[in-house]
Design a protein around this motif. Sequence first.
Motif, PDB file in Angstrom:
ATOM      1  N   ALA A  40       0.604 -22.949   3.140  1.00 31.05           N
ATOM      2  CA  ALA A  40      -0.320 -21.935   3.672  1.00 31.05           C
ATOM      3  C   ALA A  40      -0.271 -20.677   2.804  1.00 31.05           C
ATOM      4  CB  ALA A  40       0.067 -21.584   5.102  1.00 31.05           C
ATOM      5  N   HIS A  41      -1.311 -19.912   2.883  1.00 38.54           N
ATOM      6  CA  HIS A  41      -1.371 -18.583   2.250  1.00 38.54           C
ATOM      7  C   HIS A  41      -1.634 -17.593   3.376  1.00 38.54           C
ATOM      8  CE1 HIS A  41      -1.241 -20.081  -1.822  1.00 38.54           C
ATOM      9  NE2 HIS A  41      -2.208 -20.947  -1.521  1.00 38.54           N
ATOM     10  N   PRO A  42      -0.561 -17.135   4.040  1.00 36.27           N
ATOM     11  CA  PRO A  42      -0.727 -16.309   5.238  1.00 36.27           C
ATOM     12  C   PRO A  42      -1.393 -14.961   4.952  1.00 36.27           C
ATOM     13  CG  PRO A  42       1.566 -16.338   4.551  1.00 36.27           C
ATOM     14  CD  PRO A  42       0.846 -17.317   3.684  1.00 36.27           C
ATOM     15  N   GLU A  43      -2.208 -14.533   5.889  1.00 36.63           N
ATOM     16  CA  GLU A  43      -2.867 -13.218   5.841  1.00 36.63           C
ATOM     17  C   GLU A  43      -1.861 -12.182   6.340  1.00 36.63           C
ATOM     18  OE1 GLU A  43      -6.081 -10.698   5.059  1.00 36.63           O
ATOM     19  OE2 GLU A  43      -6.155 -12.877   4.844  1.00 36.63           O
ATOM     20  N   VAL A  44      -1.554 -11.198   5.505  1.00 34.81           N
ATOM     21  CA  VAL A  44      -0.534 -10.203   5.828  1.00 34.81           C
ATOM     22  C   VAL A  44      -1.031  -8.824   5.425  1.00 34.81           C
ATOM     23  CG1 VAL A  44       1.842  -9.458   5.345  1.00 34.81           C
ATOM     24  CG2 VAL A  44       1.319 -11.883   5.459  1.00 34.81           C
ATOM     25  N   THR A  45      -0.697  -7.822   6.226  1.00 31.84           N
ATOM     26  CA  THR A  45      -0.946  -6.423   5.873  1.00 31.84           C
ATOM     27  C   THR A  45       0.403  -5.785   5.559  1.00 31.84           C
ATOM     28  OG1 THR A  45      -2.896  -6.288   7.284  1.00 31.84           O
ATOM     29  CG2 THR A  45      -1.862  -4.202   6.668  1.00 31.84           C
ATOM     30  N   VAL A  46       0.490  -5.190   4.376  1.00 24.67           N
ATOM     31  CA  VAL A  46       1.739  -4.592   3.908  1.00 24.67           C
ATOM     32  C   VAL A  46       1.551  -3.078   3.798  1.00 24.67           C
ATOM     33  CG1 VAL A  46       3.444  -4.547   2.045  1.00 24.67           C
ATOM     34  CG2 VAL A  46       2.245  -6.663   2.569  1.00 24.67           C
ATOM     35  N   THR A  47       2.461  -2.328   4.391  1.00 21.23           N
ATOM     36  CA  THR A  47       2.527  -0.881   4.183  1.00 21.23           C
ATOM     37  C   THR A  47       3.676  -0.673   3.204  1.00 21.23           C
ATOM     38  OG1 THR A  47       1.782  -0.482   6.434  1.00 21.23           O
ATOM     39  CG2 THR A  47       2.805   1.370   5.281  1.00 21.23           C
ATOM     40  N   TYR A  48       3.369  -0.024   2.073  1.00 21.47           N
ATOM     41  CA  TYR A  48       4.378   0.100   1.023  1.00 21.47           C
ATOM     42  C   TYR A  48       4.296   1.457   0.334  1.00 21.47           C
ATOM     43  CZ  TYR A  48       0.600  -0.933  -2.277  1.00 21.47           C
ATOM     44  OH  TYR A  48      -0.553  -0.890  -3.000  1.00 21.47           O
ATOM     45  N   PHE A  49       5.374   1.780  -0.354  1.00 19.85           N
ATOM     46  CA  PHE A  49       5.491   3.054  -1.071  1.00 19.85           C
ATOM     47  C   PHE A  49       5.121   2.838  -2.532  1.00 19.85           C
ATOM     48  CE2 PHE A  49       8.051   6.189  -3.450  1.00 19.85           C
ATOM     49  CZ  PHE A  49       7.605   7.348  -2.854  1.00 19.85           C
ATOM     50  N   GLN A  50       4.209   3.658  -3.039  1.00 17.53           N
ATOM     51  CA  GLN A  50       3.845   3.619  -4.452  1.00 17.53           C
ATOM     52  C   GLN A  50       4.388   4.877  -5.115  1.00 17.53           C
ATOM     53  OE1 GLN A  50       0.555   1.824  -5.743  1.00 17.53           O
ATOM     54  NE2 GLN A  50       1.062   2.394  -7.798  1.00 17.53           N
ATOM     55  N   PRO A  51       5.429   4.758  -5.962  1.00 18.20           N
ATOM     56  CA  PRO A  51       5.979   5.944  -6.621  1.00 18.20           C
ATOM     57  C   PRO A  51       4.932   6.628  -7.499  1.00 18.20           C
ATOM     58  CG  PRO A  51       7.419   4.046  -6.940  1.00 18.20           C
ATOM     59  CD  PRO A  51       6.147   3.538  -6.335  1.00 18.20           C
ATOM     60  N   ASP A  52       5.005   7.952  -7.558  1.00 16.99           N
ATOM     61  CA  ASP A  52       4.090   8.734  -8.381  1.00 16.99           C
ATOM     62  C   ASP A  52       4.576   8.699  -9.821  1.00 16.99           C
ATOM     63  OD1 ASP A  52       2.935  11.239  -9.675  1.00 16.99           O
ATOM     64  OD2 ASP A  52       1.942  11.242  -7.717  1.00 16.99           O
ATOM     65  N   ALA A  53       3.664   8.530 -10.759  1.00 15.42           N
ATOM     66  CA  ALA A  53       4.029   8.440 -12.175  1.00 15.42           C
ATOM     67  C   ALA A  53       4.373   9.790 -12.785  1.00 15.42           C
ATOM     68  CB  ALA A  53       2.881   7.802 -12.966  1.00 15.42           C
ATOM     69  N   LYS A  54       3.916  10.892 -12.158  1.00  7.10           N
ATOM     70  CA  LYS A  54       4.074  12.203 -12.778  1.00  7.10           C
ATOM     71  C   LYS A  54       5.109  13.103 -12.122  1.00  7.10           C
ATOM     72  CE  LYS A  54      -0.594  12.321 -14.577  1.00  7.10           C
ATOM     73  NZ  LYS A  54      -1.843  13.040 -14.654  1.00  7.10           N
ATOM     74  N   LYS A  55       5.463  12.838 -10.864  1.00 11.23           N
ATOM     75  CA  LYS A  55       6.411  13.730 -10.196  1.00 11.23           C
ATOM     76  C   LYS A  55       7.179  12.959  -9.138  1.00 11.23           C
ATOM     77  CE  LYS A  55       4.245  16.824  -7.448  1.00 11.23           C
ATOM     78  NZ  LYS A  55       3.267  17.836  -7.036  1.00 11.23           N
ATOM     79  N   ASP A  56       8.197  13.590  -8.566  1.00 13.70           N
ATOM     80  CA  ASP A  56       9.006  12.954  -7.534  1.00 13.70           C
ATOM     81  C   ASP A  56       8.143  12.616  -6.331  1.00 13.70           C
ATOM     82  OD1 ASP A  56      11.321  13.082  -8.990  1.00 13.70           O
ATOM     83  OD2 ASP A  56      12.020  14.941  -8.075  1.00 13.70           O
ATOM     84  N   GLY A  57       8.518  11.550  -5.650  1.00 11.48           N
ATOM     85  CA  GLY A  57       7.785  11.138  -4.467  1.00 11.48           C
ATOM     86  C   GLY A  57       6.725  10.118  -4.813  1.00 11.48           C
ATOM     87  N   GLY A  58       5.755   9.995  -3.933  1.00 12.70           N
ATOM     88  CA  GLY A  58       4.691   9.025  -4.130  1.00 12.70           C
ATOM     89  C   GLY A  58       3.763   9.016  -2.938  1.00 12.70           C
ATOM     90  N   THR A  59       3.141   7.852  -2.693  1.00 13.60           N
ATOM     91  CA  THR A  59       2.159   7.707  -1.635  1.00 13.60           C
ATOM     92  C   THR A  59       2.417   6.416  -0.886  1.00 13.60           C
ATOM     93  OG1 THR A  59       0.553   8.781  -3.065  1.00 13.60           O
ATOM     94  CG2 THR A  59      -0.327   7.627  -1.172  1.00 13.60           C
ATOM     95  N   TYR A  60       2.176   6.440   0.417  1.00 12.67           N
ATOM     96  CA  TYR A  60       2.242   5.218   1.206  1.00 12.67           C
ATOM     97  C   TYR A  60       0.844   4.619   1.273  1.00 12.67           C
ATOM     98  CZ  TYR A  60       7.065   5.707   2.380  1.00 12.67           C
ATOM     99  OH  TYR A  60       8.427   5.770   2.285  1.00 12.67           O
ATOM    100  N   LEU A  61       0.765   3.333   0.920  1.00 14.00           N
ATOM    101  CA  LEU A  61      -0.498   2.621   0.887  1.00 14.00           C
ATOM    102  C   LEU A  61      -0.428   1.386   1.774  1.00 14.00           C
ATOM    103  CD1 LEU A  61      -1.003   2.680  -2.986  1.00 14.00           C
ATOM    104  CD2 LEU A  61      -2.056   4.197  -1.326  1.00 14.00           C
ATOM    105  N   ARG A  62      -1.601   0.845   2.105  1.00 15.39           N
ATOM    106  CA  ARG A  62      -1.684  -0.410   2.858  1.00 15.39           C
ATOM    107  C   ARG A  62      -2.510  -1.384   2.043  1.00 15.39           C
ATOM    108  NH1 ARG A  62      -2.572   0.187   9.129  1.00 15.39           N
ATOM    109  NH2 ARG A  62      -1.022  -1.437   9.085  1.00 15.39           N
ATOM    110  N   HIS A  63      -2.075  -2.627   2.064  1.00 19.04           N
ATOM    111  CA  HIS A  63      -2.830  -3.682   1.393  1.00 19.04           C
ATOM    112  C   HIS A  63      -2.854  -4.892   2.301  1.00 19.04           C
ATOM    113  CE1 HIS A  63      -4.594  -5.912  -1.897  1.00 19.04           C
ATOM    114  NE2 HIS A  63      -3.780  -6.904  -1.597  1.00 19.04           N
ATOM    115  N   SER A  64      -4.042  -5.443   2.497  1.00 20.37           N
ATOM    116  CA  SER A  64      -4.197  -6.645   3.307  1.00 20.37           C
ATOM    117  C   SER A  64      -4.739  -7.757   2.437  1.00 20.37           C
ATOM    118  CB  SER A  64      -5.167  -6.400   4.463  1.00 20.37           C
ATOM    119  OG  SER A  64      -4.637  -5.446   5.346  1.00 20.37           O
ATOM    120  N   GLY A  65      -4.249  -8.957   2.676  1.00 22.64           N
ATOM    121  CA  GLY A  65      -4.738 -10.111   1.929  1.00 22.64           C
ATOM    122  C   GLY A  65      -3.856 -11.315   2.167  1.00 22.64           C
TER     123      GLY A  65
END
Length: 141
Positions: free
Chosen positions: A79-104
């Motif tokens: 199977a290829h399960p349908e999942v929604t992931v909430t994840y942290f994307q580090p910022d390339a220029k400074k400390d920290g980053g952004t929380y994103l969601r991806h479904s697929g």
Amino acid sequence: MGKYDDILHLPHHVSPTRKRMTMAERAAQFSPFAALVGYEGAVQETARMTDQHIDLSEDEKAVLDQKQQIILAALEQGAHPEVTVTYFQPDAKKDGGTYLRHSGQIKKVEQLRNALVFTDGTEIPCSNVLALSSDLFSQLV
């Protein structure tokens, strides 16, 4: 009698040697001068807000691990399960980053890179995952 009464009503001076400036040429004299090229961009970059990476508790990590095991079991069954992931994307220029969601649909779990790979080619490192949601996890309490 005023200070400028003697010149107040004289005709406007027209230079015999220089041609009259167009409106665009006159306006160009007053256009802004960017003495510090890139300064505005640097100020905006400094002002841009980033989120800090959230460290999960041991209980939250255990729940995520259970969910990943359920995903692996579904993948092993073809199977290829349908999942929604909430994840942290580090910022390339400074400390920290952004929380994103991806479904697929998840295509595979890449063991060497420890990442979830989706059928659309998106790859998310498991270490950056904050939450997983899917109908597969309805049995978890």
